[in-house]
Design a protein around this motif. Structure first.
Motif, PDB file in Angstrom:
ATOM      1  N   LEU A 234       0.855  -1.185   0.000  1.00 33.39           N
ATOM      2  CA  LEU A 234       0.000   0.000   0.000  1.00 33.39           C
ATOM      3  C   LEU A 234       0.891   1.235   0.000  1.00 33.39           C
ATOM      4  O   LEU A 234       1.713   1.408   0.908  1.00 33.39           O
ATOM      5  N   SER A 235       0.752   2.052  -1.023  1.00 38.51           N
ATOM      6  CA  SER A 235       1.495   3.310  -1.109  1.00 38.51           C
ATOM      7  C   SER A 235       0.520   4.454  -0.846  1.00 38.51           C
ATOM      8  O   SER A 235      -0.466   4.607  -1.565  1.00 38.51           O
ATOM      9  N   VAL A 236       0.814   5.212   0.164  1.00 37.48           N
ATOM     10  CA  VAL A 236       0.005   6.384   0.492  1.00 37.48           C
ATOM     11  C   VAL A 236       0.740   7.611  -0.033  1.00 37.48           C
ATOM     12  O   VAL A 236       1.842   7.921   0.421  1.00 37.48           O
ATOM     13  N   VAL A 237       0.151   8.245  -1.016  1.00 34.41           N
ATOM     14  CA  VAL A 237       0.804   9.399  -1.626  1.00 34.41           C
ATOM     15  C   VAL A 237       0.583  10.629  -0.760  1.00 34.41           C
ATOM     16  O   VAL A 237      -0.403  10.734  -0.044  1.00 34.41           O
ATOM     17  N   ASP A 238       1.547  11.549  -0.838  1.00 30.47           N
ATOM     18  CA  ASP A 238       1.508  12.723   0.021  1.00 30.47           C
ATOM     19  C   ASP A 238       2.157  13.884  -0.718  1.00 30.47           C
ATOM     20  O   ASP A 238       2.730  13.710  -1.797  1.00 30.47           O
ATOM     21  N   VAL A 239       2.076  15.048  -0.121  1.00 30.60           N
ATOM     22  CA  VAL A 239       2.758  16.199  -0.707  1.00 30.60           C
ATOM     23  C   VAL A 239       4.263  15.962  -0.648  1.00 30.60           C
ATOM     24  O   VAL A 239       4.751  15.211   0.199  1.00 30.60           O
ATOM     25  N   PRO A 240       5.035  16.575  -1.528  1.00 30.65           N
ATOM     26  CA  PRO A 240       6.487  16.328  -1.518  1.00 30.65           C
ATOM     27  C   PRO A 240       7.150  16.898  -0.267  1.00 30.65           C
ATOM     28  O   PRO A 240       6.602  17.755   0.425  1.00 30.65           O
ATOM     29  N   ASN A 241       8.353  16.379  -0.003  1.00 30.09           N
ATOM     30  CA  ASN A 241       9.202  17.006   1.001  1.00 30.09           C
ATOM     31  C   ASN A 241       9.792  18.283   0.413  1.00 30.09           C
ATOM     32  O   ASN A 241       9.956  18.406  -0.795  1.00 30.09           O
ATOM     33  N   PRO A 242      10.121  19.251   1.249  1.00 36.84           N
ATOM     34  CA  PRO A 242      10.611  20.523   0.713  1.00 36.84           C
ATOM     35  C   PRO A 242      11.971  20.373   0.029  1.00 36.84           C
ATOM     36  O   PRO A 242      12.792  19.533   0.430  1.00 36.84           O
ATOM     37  N   PRO A 243      12.229  21.183  -1.019  1.00 38.61           N
ATOM     38  CA  PRO A 243      13.561  21.198  -1.630  1.00 38.61           C
ATOM     39  C   PRO A 243      14.618  21.694  -0.632  1.00 38.61           C
ATOM     40  O   PRO A 243      14.295  22.296   0.398  1.00 38.61           O
ATOM     41  N   PHE A 244      15.886  21.464  -0.981  1.00 41.52           N
ATOM     42  CA  PHE A 244      16.982  21.892  -0.096  1.00 41.52           C
ATOM     43  C   PHE A 244      18.191  22.255  -0.945  1.00 41.52           C
ATOM     44  O   PHE A 244      18.185  22.132  -2.158  1.00 41.52           O
ATOM     45  N   ASP A 245      19.246  22.714  -0.256  1.00 42.05           N
ATOM     46  CA  ASP A 245      20.503  23.127  -0.911  1.00 42.05           C
ATOM     47  C   ASP A 245      20.265  24.191  -1.979  1.00 42.05           C
ATOM     48  O   ASP A 245      20.672  24.061  -3.136  1.00 42.05           O
ATOM     49  N   LEU A 246      19.584  25.301  -1.600  1.00 41.30           N
ATOM     50  CA  LEU A 246      19.370  26.395  -2.539  1.00 41.30           C
ATOM     51  C   LEU A 246      20.683  27.153  -2.772  1.00 41.30           C
ATOM     52  O   LEU A 246      21.435  27.397  -1.815  1.00 41.30           O
ATOM     53  N   GLU A 247      20.934  27.545  -4.040  1.00 40.66           N
ATOM     54  CA  GLU A 247      22.182  28.225  -4.392  1.00 40.66           C
ATOM     55  C   GLU A 247      21.902  29.287  -5.462  1.00 40.66           C
ATOM     56  O   GLU A 247      21.173  29.042  -6.426  1.00 40.66           O
ATOM     57  N   LEU A 248      22.509  30.508  -5.274  1.00 44.12           N
ATOM     58  CA  LEU A 248      22.387  31.604  -6.236  1.00 44.12           C
ATOM     59  C   LEU A 248      23.669  31.711  -7.048  1.00 44.12           C
ATOM     60  O   LEU A 248      24.766  31.764  -6.486  1.00 44.12           O
ATOM     61  N   THR A 249      23.526  31.776  -8.389  1.00 46.39           N
ATOM     62  CA  THR A 249      24.687  31.901  -9.280  1.00 46.39           C
ATOM     63  C   THR A 249      24.369  32.922 -10.372  1.00 46.39           C
ATOM     64  O   THR A 249      23.220  33.324 -10.548  1.00 46.39           O
ATOM     65  N   ASN A 250      25.411  33.356 -11.124  1.00 48.76           N
ATOM     66  CA  ASN A 250      25.280  34.308 -12.241  1.00 48.76           C
ATOM     67  C   ASN A 250      24.527  35.577 -11.842  1.00 48.76           C
ATOM     68  O   ASN A 250      23.523  35.959 -12.451  1.00 48.76           O
ATOM     69  N   PRO A 251      24.966  36.294 -10.805  1.00 46.73           N
ATOM     70  CA  PRO A 251      24.245  37.501 -10.380  1.00 46.73           C
ATOM     71  C   PRO A 251      24.434  38.642 -11.369  1.00 46.73           C
ATOM     72  O   PRO A 251      25.541  38.964 -11.778  1.00 46.73           O
ATOM     73  N   LEU A 252      23.334  39.290 -11.804  1.00 51.37           N
ATOM     74  CA  LEU A 252      23.328  40.468 -12.663  1.00 51.37           C
ATOM     75  C   LEU A 252      22.473  41.549 -12.004  1.00 51.37           C
ATOM     76  O   LEU A 252      21.885  41.330 -10.941  1.00 51.37           O
ATOM     77  N   ASP A 253      22.417  42.764 -12.680  1.00 54.83           N
ATOM     78  CA  ASP A 253      21.666  43.854 -12.071  1.00 54.83           C
ATOM     79  C   ASP A 253      20.197  43.503 -11.882  1.00 54.83           C
ATOM     80  O   ASP A 253      19.590  43.854 -10.870  1.00 54.83           O
ATOM     81  N   LYS A 254      19.591  42.849 -12.876  1.00 54.32           N
ATOM     82  CA  LYS A 254      18.157  42.574 -12.800  1.00 54.32           C
ATOM     83  C   LYS A 254      17.836  41.096 -12.988  1.00 54.32           C
ATOM     84  O   LYS A 254      16.719  40.746 -13.376  1.00 54.32           O
ATOM     85  N   SER A 255      18.788  40.209 -12.697  1.00 56.46           N
ATOM     86  CA  SER A 255      18.497  38.770 -12.781  1.00 56.46           C
ATOM     87  C   SER A 255      19.532  38.003 -11.986  1.00 56.46           C
ATOM     88  O   SER A 255      20.624  38.508 -11.687  1.00 56.46           O
ATOM     89  N   VAL A 256      19.150  36.764 -11.632  1.00 55.81           N
ATOM     90  CA  VAL A 256      20.043  35.850 -10.943  1.00 55.81           C
ATOM     91  C   VAL A 256      19.534  34.434 -11.207  1.00 55.81           C
ATOM     92  O   VAL A 256      18.343  34.226 -11.490  1.00 55.81           O
ATOM     93  N   GLN A 257      20.443  33.458 -11.160  1.00 50.85           N
ATOM     94  CA  GLN A 257      20.038  32.060 -11.359  1.00 50.85           C
ATOM     95  C   GLN A 257      19.952  31.354 -10.008  1.00 50.85           C
ATOM     96  O   GLN A 257      20.885  31.424  -9.202  1.00 50.85           O
ATOM     97  N   LEU A 258      18.815  30.689  -9.777  1.00 52.13           N
ATOM     98  CA  LEU A 258      18.578  29.940  -8.538  1.00 52.13           C
ATOM     99  C   LEU A 258      18.536  28.454  -8.866  1.00 52.13           C
ATOM    100  O   LEU A 258      17.846  28.028  -9.796  1.00 52.13           O
ATOM    101  N   SER A 259      19.273  27.645  -8.103  1.00 52.70           N
ATOM    102  CA  SER A 259      19.241  26.183  -8.261  1.00 52.70           C
ATOM    103  C   SER A 259      18.937  25.540  -6.912  1.00 52.70           C
ATOM    104  O   SER A 259      19.171  26.132  -5.858  1.00 52.70           O
ATOM    105  N   TRP A 260      18.420  24.306  -6.942  1.00 50.93           N
ATOM    106  CA  TRP A 260      18.013  23.602  -5.726  1.00 50.93           C
ATOM    107  C   TRP A 260      18.019  22.101  -5.967  1.00 50.93           C
ATOM    108  O   TRP A 260      18.129  21.634  -7.098  1.00 50.93           O
ATOM    109  N   THR A 261      17.893  21.354  -4.872  1.00 45.84           N
ATOM    110  CA  THR A 261      17.794  19.891  -4.919  1.00 45.84           C
ATOM    111  C   THR A 261      16.387  19.495  -4.483  1.00 45.84           C
ATOM    112  O   THR A 261      15.950  19.884  -3.397  1.00 45.84           O
TER     113      THR A 261
END
Length: 1183
Positions: A625-652
């Protein structure tokens, strides 16, 4: 062909392992029958380490068997223990068990020591283990003065327990004064030594009752330490006075309460050693302090932690490995980690081993002249030393036996004779313990005997092995042969297997294997045989198996399991969850073929197994029996390529909990302008783990990510690092720009200011501009600070204006704003509505019409029209209070409306006013109108006074709301007999000016019901009802009193009383003799026909019922207004309904009289009572 004992020819498969284990058990259980001569065998003894309760008698067990029965003796601390010289010590008859009576006198400590039992007969002597007897101890805590502990918020703390040394060691736990366990967590936990560790303290840790308890289970006692007081204070509370008295207050740390990386509270240093014995539980502990609270991880260097034997306790601070072996030796590393760093500690584990058996010596039965061996092999770490004893004496100093030769762990016997019989002891010992085994050599000459009961029935499932037992004994060892059927056909070795213990194995039993089998045992001294029977049954099968299921939380799931079985076997079906019993939960329902789980939760996930058991086999089938549920929260957030009006966000991504992630939601926080408030930024596909984010100027961003699947949305991740963007001019203007005057000569311009996020830079201001819509004026502008309104003074009344508001900051202006229209302030209207007309619709409703006021005269935004109306008061009321005016408002430009809820037959006045945003204008001229008559309300009261034998007088008050001119009153009345039936209805008209009326020629002692209402020209009003009773005939009342004084009546009553007394005496005598008498006989005996109530013969007028059917009438309506209660009125009670409170009871509990309920034709009300008969009551029954 006959089948004899076979050497091992069959190969073993995995499926035959349980079979081989069973056979090994049968072989090891092969024993010499007790009717034959044999040396002693120890069958029961106390444990090696024997801890006793000093409050109870000491019982040291030693049981043995042998032929002849053995005698027993004991040693204590290595010397002979003479039990005859100690009056407190006795030996259990027919046994070697010692009973030491210390409850009457003596102390347990006196008998502390090492005991060993010897069981001896003519064939040898067996000895027990060395039994170390020690009384349990539960000492008190040593007295100590515990100073209060004061420390700063965030510091680490260790509260020592240091329990007293007991035997066995106590169980430690912490509680408060209310005997409530102190809550523990990753931050606060108890160590293996009993101390309470705080990784960091919080203000809520302040309390004065930290108490360590020690529970000594053996004596069932609990000891407690003195309470420890802990106070946690903030840095601001530390003042010079506290600092000056540091010597009087214990501070566990001088460190600041700032965040810090982890350090270990226990164990100390970077490395430590741990030694554990094979088979025990290995417990490794690491407790760290730090802020934030560290998390503990465990690894094994150069290896992996053993699956199914590794457990984590105490919030992963304790690692436990059960059934530890030499392979578990090695280096274990615990890692403590928080956001500021990590630290590790290495524990070097060495597993030693007390001796354990590889091959324990087994009893040896030989016939004269035979050869044999005793083998004793053990292992341990370090390697144990093997030593031999014979009959309890070291073999080196025992009498010589020419048939015996000792070769290390083996004794070789050759050409034994009867004198070679003895008991040999093998002792394997090292520094961690010892093993002692008894094995006898018994030299016998005995013809075969079969020990298996004759005609034993074996039942076996088809296509499975069948094992037919033939336990035997003989010396020399007999040979075994098996035959099948009455004709004795021999069994062939290609189909059957004969094991050394005599068991016949049919590897694959079929239906044709059913039958009778004969076992024959032979040696040189004789022969024995035995018959057994075999039946083959159909296997149990699951024909409908449970199936894999995926369900959402809160839903219902059903698993099906249908079983087919042999008709002679009765299966039992049980369900398991993860190989354990189902939870004790009413959500789980099991019927014949189904398991149903309602309101499924996350904990219900797992493997569900349907297991069908019979006495011969069992089958099972499982489903996940598999009981489905909401996901666990993401982790290891990281900001890269910072610019004046943009930035790249990555996560696990976190675990999707059995439901694929469909998208990620990214939110941001502006820590500069709106700290703690999170806003939606964007969404990306569930397959992405990066996003390019567009940013606004002059914002200090933090980001977090949430995952979403078909079930719902996860909790947010931890926030990313912060990122501050550069300032720029505003890219938008304020919203919700409005212009409304608060006074007739001003214009208030308002707008919704930009928030800090929208300002795009420092120095946010607004340029406010305005001009009249219909004029040729230029724009007037002003720059204001970061506010939300500006007031323009000196404007004409209610004039339209064009308005615009533009944002600017230190960098520049926002784009050109949009233009909106507003109005300067309003003033009160100048003109009243004209041509007001009133049309009366009915006695409670009127319609009003009016002409609209010109828009220029309104001088503002038209809100609607308001009607004031009031009722003219009578001269008396006009002097007492102000006129009460009512108001009705009609929205917008309506020119008519309805006035509901008017009072009939009334004089009304009204006027109409126009309303704008400033207020009301002048009133129109008053309009007068009258409402027509309506029906009146009920008379205010109705009373019946002066009741006589044949008349009743009614008094009343007029209606409180006549609603017109009263024309007359209507009175209707009808009699009510004793069964609540109504008589004919009389209708009577009474002039409107009357408030009193007398009814004559009524029946005496009769109840009447009255209906009374008033009338106007519009119709009849509501009615009021009442009831009353005419009085009783005085002559009849006099006769009732007279009959009670008659001599014949008094004599009759005495006779009845005497008859009842005689019946009671007879019943008492019959009861004492065991006789019975029914309740009805007793009641019949007491009945007197002279006093039975008479039936009334009056007519009835139909069934009567008030608000409660067939219940007594209300007491208030049956009592005359002069409060004089007549006998006929007061007798109405619950007695008529079998519920009287004065009922009499016989001595057996039966109720005197028949009050089972109100009958259809009973005497008039008040004629029955639950009291004993009296002359007056008897007379009343005739009325």
């Amino acid at each position: 062909m006959q089948l004899k004992i076979m050497p091992k020819k069959k190969r073993l498969s995995a499926g035959r392992v349980p079979l081989i284990l069973f056979l090994c058990q049968m072989i090891s259980a092969l024993e010499v029958p007790l009717d034959l001569v044999q040396p002693p065998t120890i069958t029961q003894q106390s444990p090696k380490d024997y801890i006793i309760d000093p409050r109870e008698n000491i019982v040291i067990q030693c049981e043995a068997k042998g032929k002849p029965p053995p005698s027993f003796s004991w040693t204590r601390n290595g010397t002979h223990f003479d039990i005859d010289k100690d009056p407190l010590v006795t030996m259990k008859p027919g046994s070697g068990t010692l009973i030491i009576n210390i409850m009457s006198e003596g102390k347990a400590e006196t008998y502390e020591g090492v005991y060993q039992c010897t069981a001896r007969n003519e064939r040898g002597a067996a000895i027990s283990n060395n039994i170390v007897v020690r009384p349990s101890r539960s000492p008190l805590w040593t007295k100590e003065k515990l100073e209060p502990i004061t420390l700063r918020n965030g510091q680490s703390l260790v509260l020592p327990c240091r329990p007293p040394v007991g035997l066995p060691p106590p169980i430690i736990f912490w509680m408060d004064n209310s005997f409530q366990r102190l809550p523990q967590s990753e931050r606060v936990s108890q160590g293996l030594n009993g101390d309470l560790y705080f990784s960091n303290v919080l203000p809520e840790d302040t309390r004065e009752d930290y108490i360590c308890y020690a529970r000594f289970n053996h004596t069932q006692t609990i000891q407690q330490k003195q309470p420890i007081s802990v106070k946690v204070i903030s840095v601001d509370e530390l003042n010079d006075t506290i600092a000056a008295n540091l010597s009087d207050t214990e501070f566990y740390s001088a460190k600041s309460s700032r965040e810090r990386p982890p350090t270990f509270l226990t164990p100390e240093g970077n490395a430590s050693n741990k030694e554990e014995l094979r088979g025990n539980v290995l417990s490794l502990e690491c407790i760290a302090e730090g802020l934030p609270t560290p998390i503990i991880y465990w690894i094994k260097e150069d290896g992996i932690l053993p699956i199914n034997r590794t457990f984590y306790k105490n919030f992963k601070k304790t690692l436990q490995i059960i059934h530890v072996s030499e392979a578990d030796s090695g280096n274990y590393q615990c890692i403590a980690k928080n956001a500021l760093g990590a630290i590790h500690h290495t524990i070097s584990v060495t597993v030693k081993a007390a001796p354990y058996w590889i091959m324990a010596p087994q009893n040896l039965v030989l016939s004269p002249g035979e050869d044999g061996t005793l083998i004793c092999r053990a292992n341990g770490k370090p390697k144990p030393r093997i030593s031999w004893l014979t009959n309890g004496v070291p073999v080196e100093i025992a009498p010589d036996d020419p048939s015996r030769k000792i070769d290390g762990d083996t004794i070789i016997f050759s050409n034994v004779q009867e004198r070679s019989s003895a008991v040999y002891q093998c002792n394997a010992s090292n520094e961690y313990g010892y093993l002692l085994a008894n094995a006898f050599v018994n030299v016998l000459a005995e013809q075969p005997r079969i020990l298996t009961p004759t005609n034993t029935l074996y039942q076996v499932i088809a296509n499975r092995p069948a094992l037919l037992d033939c336990a035997f004994f003989g010396s020399p060892l007999p040979t075994i042969e098996w035959f099948k059927g009455a004709k004795g056909s021999a069994l062939h070795e290609d189909i059957y297997v004969l094991h050394e213990n005599g068991t016949l194995e049919i590897p694959v039993a079929q239906k044709d294997s059913t039958g009778t089998y004969t076992c024959v045992a032979r040696n040189k001294l004789g022969m024995a045989k035995n018959e057994v029977h075999l039946e083959i049954k159909d296997p149990t099968r699951i024909i409908k198996q449970p199936e894999y299921a995926v369900v959402q939380r809160g839903s219902t799931v059903s698993f099906e399991c249908k079983v087919k079985h042999d008709h002679t076997l009765i299966p039992t079906v049980i369900w398991l969850k993860d190989n354990s019993e189902l939870p004790s939960d009413e959500r789980f329902t099991v019927d014949k073929d189904h398991l149903v789980i309602a309101d499924v939760s996350d904990d219900d996930s797992g493997t569900y197994t349907c297991m069908a058991n019979t006495t011969l086999d069992n089958v099972s089938a499982s489903a996940v029996l598999s009981v489905v549920d909401v996901p666990n929260p993401p982790f290891d957030l990281e900001l890269t390529n910072p610019l004046d009006k943009s930035v790249q966000l990555s996560w696990t991504p976190g675990d999707d909990n059995n439901s694929p992630i469909t998208k990620f939601i990214i939110e941001y926080e502006d820590t500069m302008h709106e700290a703690g408030l999170w806003h939606h930024h964007t969404e990306v596909s569930g397959t992405q783990t990066t996003a390019q984010l567009k940013l606004s100027p002059y914002v200090n961003y933090s980001f977090r990510v949430m995952a979403e699947n078909s079930i719902g949305r996860s909790l947010p991740s931890e926030a990313s690092e912060q990122y501050l963007t550069k300032a720029a001019e505003p890219d938008k203007n304020p919203m919700a720009v409005e212009g409304l005057g608060s006074e007739p000569d001003n214009l208030v311009i308002t707008w919704k200011p930009l928030n800090g996020f929208e300002s795009n830079g420092p120095g946010l201001q607004y340029k406010v501009s305005w001009r009249q819509k219909d004029g040729d004026d230029e724009w007037t502008s002003v720059v204001v600070a970061n506010v939300s309104k500006y007031i323009v003074s000196g404007t004409p009344t209610f004039v339209p204006y064009l308005i615009k508001v533009q944002a600017l900051n230190d960098v520049g202006f926002a784009p050109e704003p949009a233009i909106v229209m507003g109005h300067s302030g309003e003033d009160l209207p100048m003109v009243a509505p004209g041509n007001v007309r009133v049309t009366v619709v009915n006695s409670t409703l009127a319609e009003v019409h009016w002409d609209p006021v010109p828009l220029k005269s309104i001088r503002g935004h038209l809100q609607g029209y308001r009607i004031y109306y009031w009722k003219a008061q009578s001269p008396s009321k006009r002097n007492r209070r102000h006129i009460e005016k009512k108001i009705l408002t009609f929205q917008g430009s309506k020119t008519h409306g309805m006035l509901p809820g008017l009072e009939p037959f009334s004089h009304y006045t009204l006027n109409v006013r126009v309303v704008n945003g400033k207020g009301e204008g002048p009133a129109s001229a008053d309009q007068v109108f009258n409402t027509p008559e309506g029906v009146p309300s009920a008379p205010s009261s109705l009373k019946i006074v002066n009741p006589t034998l044949d008349s009743l007088t009614l008094e009343w008050d007029p209606p409180s709301h006549p609603n017109g001119i009263l024309t007359e009153y209507t009175l209707k009345y009808q009699p009510i007999n004793s069964t609540h039936e109504l008589g004919p209805l009389v209708d009577l008209k009474i002039p409107a000016n009357k408030t009193r009326w007398t009814l004559k020629n009524l029946n005496f002692s009769t109840r009447y019901k009255f209906y009374f209402y008033a009338q106007t020209s519009a119709g009849s009003g509501s009615q009021i009802t009442e009831e009353a009773v005419t009085t009783m005939d005085e002559a009849m009342a006099s006769r009732q009193v007279d009959i009670a004084t008659q001599g014949w009546f008094i004599g009759l009553m005495c006779a009845v009383a005497l008859l009842i007394l005689i019946l009671l005496i007879v019943c008492f005598i019959r009861r004492n003799k065991g006789g019975k008498y029914p309740v009805k006989e007793k009641e019949d005996a007491r009945a007197d026909p002279e006093i039975q109530p008479m039936k009334e013969d009056d007519g009835t007028f139909g069934e009567y019922s008030d608000a409660e059917d067939h219940k007594p009438l209300k007491k208030g309506s049956r009592t005359p207004s002069d409060r004089t209660v007549k006998k006929e009125d007061s007798d109405d009670s619950l007695v008529d309904y079998g519920e009287g409170v004065n009922g009499q009871f016989n001595e057996d509990g039966s109720f005197i009289g028949q009050y089972s309920g109100k009958k259809e034709k009973e005497p008039a009300e008040g004629n029955e009572s639950s009291e004993a008969p009296s002359p007056v009551n008897a007379m009343n029954s005739f009325v």
